[in-house]
Structure formats: structure tokens, C-alpha cells
Design a protein around this motif. Structure first.
Motif, PDB file in Angstrom:
ATOM      1  N   VAL A 316       0.840  -1.204   0.000  1.00  0.00           N
ATOM      2  CA  VAL A 316       0.000   0.000   0.000  1.00  0.00           C
ATOM      3  C   VAL A 316       0.876   1.255   0.000  1.00  0.00           C
ATOM      4  CG1 VAL A 316      -1.633   1.358   1.371  1.00  0.00           C
ATOM      5  CG2 VAL A 316      -2.011  -1.098   1.047  1.00  0.00           C
ATOM      6  N   ASN A 317       1.920   1.266   0.818  1.00  0.00           N
ATOM      7  CA  ASN A 317       2.806   2.428   0.874  1.00  0.00           C
ATOM      8  C   ASN A 317       3.485   2.698  -0.464  1.00  0.00           C
ATOM      9  OD1 ASN A 317       3.417   4.005   3.528  1.00  0.00           O
ATOM     10  ND2 ASN A 317       2.956   1.910   4.197  1.00  0.00           N
ATOM     11  N   TYR A 318       3.891   1.654  -1.161  1.00  0.00           N
ATOM     12  CA  TYR A 318       4.541   1.854  -2.463  1.00  0.00           C
ATOM     13  C   TYR A 318       3.551   2.238  -3.554  1.00  0.00           C
ATOM     14  CZ  TYR A 318       9.084   0.156  -0.862  1.00  0.00           C
ATOM     15  OH  TYR A 318      10.288   0.026  -0.219  1.00  0.00           O
ATOM     16  N   ALA A 319       2.248   2.006  -3.305  1.00  0.00           N
ATOM     17  CA  ALA A 319       1.236   2.317  -4.314  1.00  0.00           C
ATOM     18  C   ALA A 319       0.629   3.706  -4.155  1.00  0.00           C
ATOM     19  CB  ALA A 319       0.124   1.265  -4.267  1.00  0.00           C
ATOM     20  N   PRO A 354      11.745   3.982   3.392  1.00  0.00           N
ATOM     21  CA  PRO A 354      12.104   3.486   2.062  1.00  0.00           C
ATOM     22  C   PRO A 354      11.028   3.750   1.021  1.00  0.00           C
ATOM     23  CG  PRO A 354      11.200   1.693   3.346  1.00  0.00           C
ATOM     24  CD  PRO A 354      11.187   2.914   4.246  1.00  0.00           C
ATOM     25  N   TYR A 355       9.869   4.287   1.467  1.00  0.00           N
ATOM     26  CA  TYR A 355       8.696   4.293   0.603  1.00  0.00           C
ATOM     27  C   TYR A 355       8.682   5.470  -0.373  1.00  0.00           C
ATOM     28  CZ  TYR A 355       7.281   0.937   4.124  1.00  0.00           C
ATOM     29  OH  TYR A 355       7.257  -0.132   4.978  1.00  0.00           O
ATOM     30  N   LYS A 356       8.422   5.123  -1.616  1.00  0.00           N
ATOM     31  CA  LYS A 356       8.157   6.086  -2.676  1.00  0.00           C
ATOM     32  C   LYS A 356       7.263   5.371  -3.682  1.00  0.00           C
ATOM     33  CE  LYS A 356      12.389   4.797  -5.157  1.00  0.00           C
ATOM     34  NZ  LYS A 356      13.651   5.290  -5.746  1.00  0.00           N
ATOM     35  N   TYR A 357       6.613   6.126  -4.511  1.00  0.00           N
ATOM     36  CA  TYR A 357       5.689   5.509  -5.463  1.00  0.00           C
ATOM     37  C   TYR A 357       6.450   4.578  -6.398  1.00  0.00           C
ATOM     38  CZ  TYR A 357       2.298   4.925  -9.208  1.00  0.00           C
ATOM     39  OH  TYR A 357       1.453   4.377 -10.149  1.00  0.00           O
ATOM     40  N   ARG A 490      12.128   3.477  12.892  1.00  0.00           N
ATOM     41  CA  ARG A 490      12.538   2.330  12.072  1.00  0.00           C
ATOM     42  C   ARG A 490      11.545   1.166  12.213  1.00  0.00           C
ATOM     43  NH1 ARG A 490      18.137   3.152  13.915  1.00  0.00           N
ATOM     44  NH2 ARG A 490      19.366   4.044  12.212  1.00  0.00           N
ATOM     45  N   ILE A 491      11.155   0.868  13.453  1.00  0.00           N
ATOM     46  CA  ILE A 491      10.240  -0.247  13.698  1.00  0.00           C
ATOM     47  C   ILE A 491       8.908  -0.010  12.998  1.00  0.00           C
ATOM     48  CG2 ILE A 491       8.889  -1.419  15.489  1.00  0.00           C
ATOM     49  CD1 ILE A 491      11.277  -0.931  17.398  1.00  0.00           C
ATOM     50  N   ILE A 492       8.366   1.181  13.176  1.00  0.00           N
ATOM     51  CA  ILE A 492       7.042   1.497  12.617  1.00  0.00           C
ATOM     52  C   ILE A 492       7.074   1.500  11.086  1.00  0.00           C
ATOM     53  CG2 ILE A 492       5.268   3.299  12.467  1.00  0.00           C
ATOM     54  CD1 ILE A 492       6.224   4.072  15.377  1.00  0.00           C
ATOM     55  N   LEU A 493       8.153   2.016  10.515  1.00  0.00           N
ATOM     56  CA  LEU A 493       8.279   2.019   9.060  1.00  0.00           C
ATOM     57  C   LEU A 493       8.448   0.603   8.512  1.00  0.00           C
ATOM     58  CD1 LEU A 493      10.570   5.148   8.726  1.00  0.00           C
ATOM     59  CD2 LEU A 493       8.246   4.948   7.803  1.00  0.00           C
ATOM     60  N   VAL A 497       2.955   0.519   9.420  1.00  0.00           N
ATOM     61  CA  VAL A 497       1.723   0.669  10.197  1.00  0.00           C
ATOM     62  C   VAL A 497       0.774   1.670   9.541  1.00  0.00           C
ATOM     63  CG1 VAL A 497       0.779   1.190  12.474  1.00  0.00           C
ATOM     64  CG2 VAL A 497       3.053   0.156  12.276  1.00  0.00           C
ATOM     65  N   TRP A 498       1.310   2.783   9.082  1.00  0.00           N
ATOM     66  CA  TRP A 498       0.527   3.798   8.376  1.00  0.00           C
ATOM     67  C   TRP A 498       0.900   3.807   6.898  1.00  0.00           C
ATOM     68  CZ3 TRP A 498       1.107   8.929  11.693  1.00  0.00           C
ATOM     69  CH2 TRP A 498       0.376   8.794  12.882  1.00  0.00           C
TER      70      TRP A 498
END
Length: 533
Positions: A316-319, A354-357, A490-493, A497-498
Motif C-alpha cells: 500500500v505504501n509503495y502504491a 524506504p517508501y516512494k511511489y 525504524r520499527i514502525i516504518l 503501520v501507516w
């Protein structure tokens, strides 16, 4: 309420909304538009924006947050971490290696009833907060490790003492939040009952405190009127009278601004980014905008499949097409979220995510999730009327459907959304959160600790994170705190979680000559600082 013949040049202003040039209103009155009401006047229990705005203007606190001028922005100030000013408490000092705070109460203050503001009144405030239903009953034990009323001590008529088992990094912030506002003990006690020993029911519609303004009228759905408190201990406000007009329709608020029937629109999310951008060109208006701590995120319910699967949450984060959402939805009034901690909060590290589209990465993660190739139906809840969330949901829906979801957007009233969110009934939603205390451990506790059942909207539970927060939430060593906050991010990423969206700007639109605005951590307006230039 407003009644319009139309929104074009022929629209007629209803009674009470005459432009200043046509009315008898003098410059000592500030007229504002808002889209909220007051749910309760009990400082420990309110939930609505209208209640918070009114209470931070009619109730004093023991301390207050200090502000500094914004460089290059005359008439505008903002809070800085660790900066405090005296309120009812004139001065303060630590004893017992930081485990005891001694507050000197300002002499000579009186409640409107004529009763003295003394240490006994302050102790009543803290005793009530600890024992009555509401926010402070959670905050005192969690942030200060105070669990018993006898930890609040009356040393003499002007000396109030808080005794803690260990120092607390957030102690002064707790003394500044408006939920911990001063009440007149005798007036409250006079309206207590056996079933309601703290007079919470009476305080829903009545005021019992001291502040720069007093509430003189509260007509739900119509207007609220404040007047400057006579003989108040601080300088007399420039605006002796504040009138907040209930204007639920944004188009009406814009028209009233342009016609000078109101001076300012107040409260969070009161104007859409698109309309704010258009108002920047209005010669007699100004749009004021500052980075803020308000987080907007995709909330995934970890107790409901498929969001109990970390690979799905990462997908979801990458999308999320955040680079398209920021300019097309926010129009520059916000910034990309790169951490679960706000960018204006100490300890924030935007380099960890690390997240990006990356749709290919999202599809790969969905394949790794083990859920098969069939479409996954999901309901995606947003608050109706909050334009940025409604628009962002459409952008996100398109991309999620490319990686295997069948998304149905459900628009809910604010009341319905809140109830379903609190009950953990949403599968997927867009949530917003702002921490009233700008501290990273405060933010992390209420959003991600497994014990924070009412505010941890995704029902996230990670024993390692819980321990990290518990071990450091009151830690005073800045190096230890910073290290714990970095590890928590770091843990949450890693657990995704979001779904990271954006941090809102604090943005207000007003007459160009209005100055004296202060942006403090709770983001609500203090009218006694304002004036016309």
C-alpha cells in the motif's frame, strides 16, 4: 445561520452579516467565521474544535507555550520546543533531582465569582483531572507517573508542588495544555451531584474559570460571543469582543470574507487548499501558512485481513501516488510525510523511510503476501466534506486497484466516522492526528502503543516498540530520547503501520491588516494577542 438567494453578485447577506462599512460594529470587535460548535465547556472532556477554540480563550492554564516571531513575517509568531511562559503559575523550579516541581502561584488573582485563585484552587484542578472522566486521567499517569491525588501538594497559599517518582520530560507541557485549565472549585462543587461528583454535566454549558475572555453567549448553530474579562491580570486585549459566526458552507465563508462581514476564518480544515490558493490573489485578504505537526495517513486495520499482513501494508505504501497528491490536492499547503513522526517534532528523521511511489514494487509485495491472484474487496472510509481526504482517496483508489484491490470509497459524516474509527470497525480509512504536546514520545505513545486503545487507530501491537516507548517516555536525557525515537521510527516504518500521506500546513485566511497571530502546538487561535495594524 446563513440563507442565500444565490452565490453570485445578487446574494443577500442575512441579518448579522452586514459589511463593516454598512454596520455599527466598531474595530474593537473581531468577527470570525467557523464551521464548528461547542460540544462541552468542560476542559477535560471536549472533543470539538469549537470547544477547544473557546476554552483556550476563556480559561487560563498554569503555564503557557512561549512563541517567537517568524523571521520575515511581521505580525506572526510560532511556538518553539521547550519555550514556556508563566500563566497562573508565575514561576517554577525543580527540587529533588527533578522529581519535584515547585510552582509559585501568581498573587492577587480572583475568579469572576470573587473567590481567590490560590494553591488550593490549582490542586483542585489537578485532583479533578486525575479522578474525573477525561483526558487528564490518562495523561497524568502516562506522562508524569502521577497516580494519586496526594502527589499534588499544597505547600502554602502560593506554592503548589507536583511530586513524581522520576523526572518527566513533558511535565511543563502538561501544565500548558488547555485540557488542564483552571476552574473555580467552589462554583464547580456547587453543581456536583452524587452521580456527577465533578459537575461534568453542568460544565457542558456553563463556564467556571478565569481567562482573557468570558463567554457571554452560546447559541449552537448560530454564534458564540466572547467579551474581554474586566480587570484581567494581563493587558486588556485589543479586541474587547469576539463574535464567532456559524457558517458551515465554505462558499459562504469566502463570500463573507470578501464582503468584510467577517475578519477571519478560524479552526483547522476550515478552508480547502484550492480555495486558499485562489484567495492569495485577493488584495484585501492574506493567507498565512506555516508547517505544522498535523499528520494525514492511510489507516490500515491490523486486526482485519488483508491488513494483518505486513507485505500488504508495505505494498500500500509503495502504491500511494504522493507526488501527484501533493500538488493536485494540497496546492502547496502541506508536505510529504516521510516518517510517522511529524517533521516539526524533535527527533524526526525523514531519511529512514524506504517508501516512494513504485507500482512494480507494490505488485511484487502483493505476490509475496501469499494472498493469491483474486481481487481483494475493501471499503475505504473518508469524512464527507473534508475535500483533501475525499480527493486523495480517489487517487489512492486508482493505484490500489492496479495491484489487486477492489476499492469502494465510503463517505461518512464526521460523527459516524469517529464512532466507527473508535470502535475499530474501519478496514481502510484516511485519518488525521495532531499531538497537542509536540513531543515525539507523546506522539508515538498515543498512536502506536498497544495500551492506547482509543487512539491507536490501526490496533497496532508490537512488544518491542511498547517497551521502547515505556522506557523512554519520561526520559530527560536528550541523547537517549533521540536514539529511542529513531529506533521507534525504524520499527514502525518496517511494519508499515501507516500509509504515509502528508503533514498539513497551519493555514488561515483573514483581512490583510490583522496581525498578532500565534501558532502554538495545539494550533488553535488566541484572540487576546490579535489586533489590526
Amino acid at each position: 445561520m446563513l440563507k442565500w438567494a444565490g452565490l453570485g453578485g445578487g446574494a443577500a447577506l442575512s441579518r448579522g452579516f452586514l459589511p463593516r462599512s454598512a454596520g455599527a460594529q466598531d474595530v474593537s470587535t473581531l468577527t470570525v467565521g467557523w464551521s464548528t460548535d461547542i460540544d462541552t465547556l468542560d476542559p477535560a472532556q471536549f472533543k470539538s474544535d469549537g470547544a477547544y477554540i473557546v476554552q483556550c480563550n476563556i480559561y487560563d492554564t498554569v503555564l503557557s507555550w512561549g512563541t517567537e516571531p517568524v523571521p520575515g513575517r511581521p505580525g506572526l509568531s510560532f511556538a518553539k520546543p521547550g519555550k514556556f511562559l508563566g500563566g497562573v503559575g508565575e514561576s517554577w523550579a525543580y527540587e529533588n533531582d527533578g522529581k519535584t516541581l515547585v510552582v509559585k502561584i501568581r498573587r492577587g488573582l480572583k475568579f469572576p465569582s470573587g473567590k481567590p485563585v490560590n494553591t488550593q484552587a490549582v490542586k483542585y484542578l489537578f485532583d479533578r483531572g486525575l479522578q474525573s472522566p477525561g483526558y487528564m486521567r490518562l495523561i497524568f499517569p502516562t506522562l508524569l507517573a502521577v497516580t494519586q491525588p496526594d502527589q499534588f501538594e499544597v505547600r502554602d497559599d502560593t506554592t503548589f508542588v507536583i511530586n513524581m517518582p522520576a523526572p518527566s520530560a513533558m511535565l511543563l507541557d502538561v501544565l500548558a495544555v488547555s485540557n488542564n485549565a483552571l476552574l473555580d472549585p467552589e462554583m464547580v462543587k456547587a453543581h456536583a451531584t452524587t452521580d456527577d461528583p465533578w459537575a461534568s454535566d453542568w460544565l457542558k454549558r456553563n463556564v467556571a474559570g478565569l481567562g482573557p475572555y468570558r463567554l457571554v453567549s452560546n447559541e449552537p448553530g448560530v454564534e458564540v460571543v466572547l467579551e474581554a474579562t474586566p480587570d484581567y491580570w494581563r493587558p486588556t486585549p485589543y479586541f474587547r469582543r469576539v463574535v464567532a459566526k456559524f457558517t458551515p458552507n465554505e462558499a459562504d465563508r469566502i463570500l463573507l470574507l470578501k464582503r468584510k462581514a467577517i475578519d477571519m476564518v478560524i479552526g483547522p480544515n476550515s478552508m480547502s487548499p484550492k480555495n486558499l490558493k485562489s484567495l492569495e490573489a485577493e488584495p484585501e485578504l492574506k493567507v498565512v501558512s506555516l508547517p505544522d505537526t498535523n499528520c494525514n495517513f492511510v489507516c490500515m486495520n491490523l486486526k482485519k485481513p488483508p491488513f494483518d499482513n505486513v507485505k500488504v501494508r508495505q505494498a500500500v505504501n509503495y502504491a500511494i501516488p504522493i507526488q501527484a497528491i501533493i500538488p493536485n490536492v494540497l496546492y502547496g499547503y502541506g508536505e510529504q510525510m516521510t516518517s510517522p513522526v511529524p517533521s516539526q517534532t524533535p527527533g524526526y528523521d525523514g531519511s529512514l523511510s524506504p517508501y516512494k511511489y513504485d507500482l512494480a514494487k507494490a505488485k511484487s509485495l502483493m505476490q509475496q503476501s501469499g494472498l493469491g491472484t483474486g481481487l481483494i474487496p475493501v471499503k475505504f472510509a473518508v469524512r464527507v466534506g473534508y475535500e483533501p481526504h475525499e480527493q486523495a482517496a480517489v487517487w489512492i483508489q486508482r493505484e490500489l486497484e492496479k495491484i489487486g484491490f477492489q476499492v469502494r470509497i465510503e463517505k461518512e459524516t464526521d460523527a459516524t466516522f469517529r464512532q466507527l474509527s473508535s470502535n475499530g470497525d474501519h478496514e481502510l480509512s484516511i485519518e488525521a492526528w495532531q499531538s497537542w504536546i509536540n513531543d515525539p514520545l507523546y506522539h508515538l505513545y498515543w498512536n502506536f502503543h498497544s495500551a492506547a486503545a482509543g487512539t491507536n487507530k490501526g490496533s497496532y501491537a508490537n512488544p518491542a516498540l511498547d517497551k521502547l516507548i515505556d522506557d523512554n517516555i519520561r526520559e530527560g536525557n536528550l541523547i537517549k530520547r533521540a536514539a529511542s525515537v529513531k529506533e521507534a521510527q525504524r520499527i514502525i516504518l518496517d511494519d508499515a503501520v501507516w500509509g504515509l500521506l502528508w503533514y498539513d500546513n497551519w493555514t488561515r485566511v483573514m483581512r490583510s491588516e490583522l496581525v498578532g497571530l500565534e501558532k502554538v502546538w495545539d494550533s488553535y487561535e488566541r484572540f487576546d494577542r490579535m489586533s489590526f495594524a
